[in-house]
Enzyme design. Sequence first.
Site, PDB file in Angstrom:
ATOM      1  N   HIS A   1       1.431  -1.244   0.154  1.00  9.42           N
ATOM      2  CA  HIS A   1      -0.249  -0.100  -0.213  1.00  9.42           C
ATOM      3  C   HIS A   1       0.910   1.390   0.112  1.00  9.42           C
ATOM      4  O   HIS A   1       1.581   0.967   0.461  1.00  9.42           O
ATOM      5  CB  HIS A   1      -0.848  -0.203   0.874  1.00  9.42           C
ATOM      6  CG  HIS A   1      -1.786  -0.760   1.369  1.00  9.42           C
ATOM      7  ND1 HIS A   1      -2.844  -1.251   2.174  1.00  9.42           N
ATOM      8  CD2 HIS A   1      -1.769  -2.489   0.138  1.00  9.42           C
ATOM      9  CE1 HIS A   1      -3.840  -1.810   2.266  1.00  9.42           C
ATOM     10  NE2 HIS A   1      -3.187  -2.677   0.610  1.00  9.42           N
TER      11      HIS A   1
ATOM     12  N   GLU B   1       1.143   4.061   1.562  1.00 10.40           N
ATOM     13  CA  GLU B   1       1.364   3.972   3.225  1.00 10.40           C
ATOM     14  C   GLU B   1       3.028   3.299   3.237  1.00 10.40           C
ATOM     15  O   GLU B   1       3.744   3.609   3.915  1.00 10.40           O
ATOM     16  CB  GLU B   1       0.266   4.092   4.519  1.00 10.40           C
ATOM     17  CG  GLU B   1      -0.572   4.615   3.659  1.00 10.40           C
ATOM     18  CD  GLU B   1      -2.108   4.185   3.350  1.00 10.40           C
ATOM     19  OE1 GLU B   1      -1.836   3.409   1.780  1.00 10.40           O
ATOM     20  OE2 GLU B   1      -3.392   4.112   3.504  1.00 10.40           O
TER      21      GLU B   1
ATOM     22  N   CYS C   1      -6.389   2.135   5.608  1.00 11.87           N
ATOM     23  CA  CYS C   1      -7.145   0.158   6.303  1.00 11.87           C
ATOM     24  C   CYS C   1      -6.613   0.351   7.262  1.00 11.87           C
ATOM     25  O   CYS C   1      -4.974   0.507   8.257  1.00 11.87           O
ATOM     26  CB  CYS C   1      -7.139  -0.620   5.418  1.00 11.87           C
ATOM     27  SG  CYS C   1      -4.843  -0.777   4.662  1.00 11.87           S
TER      28      CYS C   1
END
Length: 148
Positions: free
Chosen positions: A52, A54, A82
């Site tokens: 992801h 991040e 998430c």
Amino acid sequence: MPVPSLMSVALEEAYAADGRGEVPVGCAIVCNGSVIARAGNRTIADRDPTAHAEIIAMRAASTALGSERLADCDLYVTLEPCTMCAAAMSFARIRRLYFGAADPKGGAVEHGVRFFSAPTCHHRPEVYGGINESECAALLKGFFEARR
């Protein structure tokens, strides 16, 4: 740089991810007023479910700073994180989280498990949602509509 301008860095990464056929999520990490890391989703390209935006950006920021702690850093991301990403932010000690579009289905900050509100959460960043929300949401909506 003001907050909306910094979110534009994350949006650039989201547009780049879209161009690669990835879910268009982008992230930028800022420390002492400078962008020290930026990334877009790479789950397909890397064949890695943890790739992801991040996570990739936090890894790069940790390398840039030579520390696993990002206590003086702010993270800008185009979509509500998430659970996996929220947990990583907590462990990294991210100071502030700025996100664009809410994610009622997969988000874990203002939706779902609300990770930072859990009593077992070790560190809670300051959270600011809805930054450039319309553009962030429209990019994601267009991506998924094109695939239906």
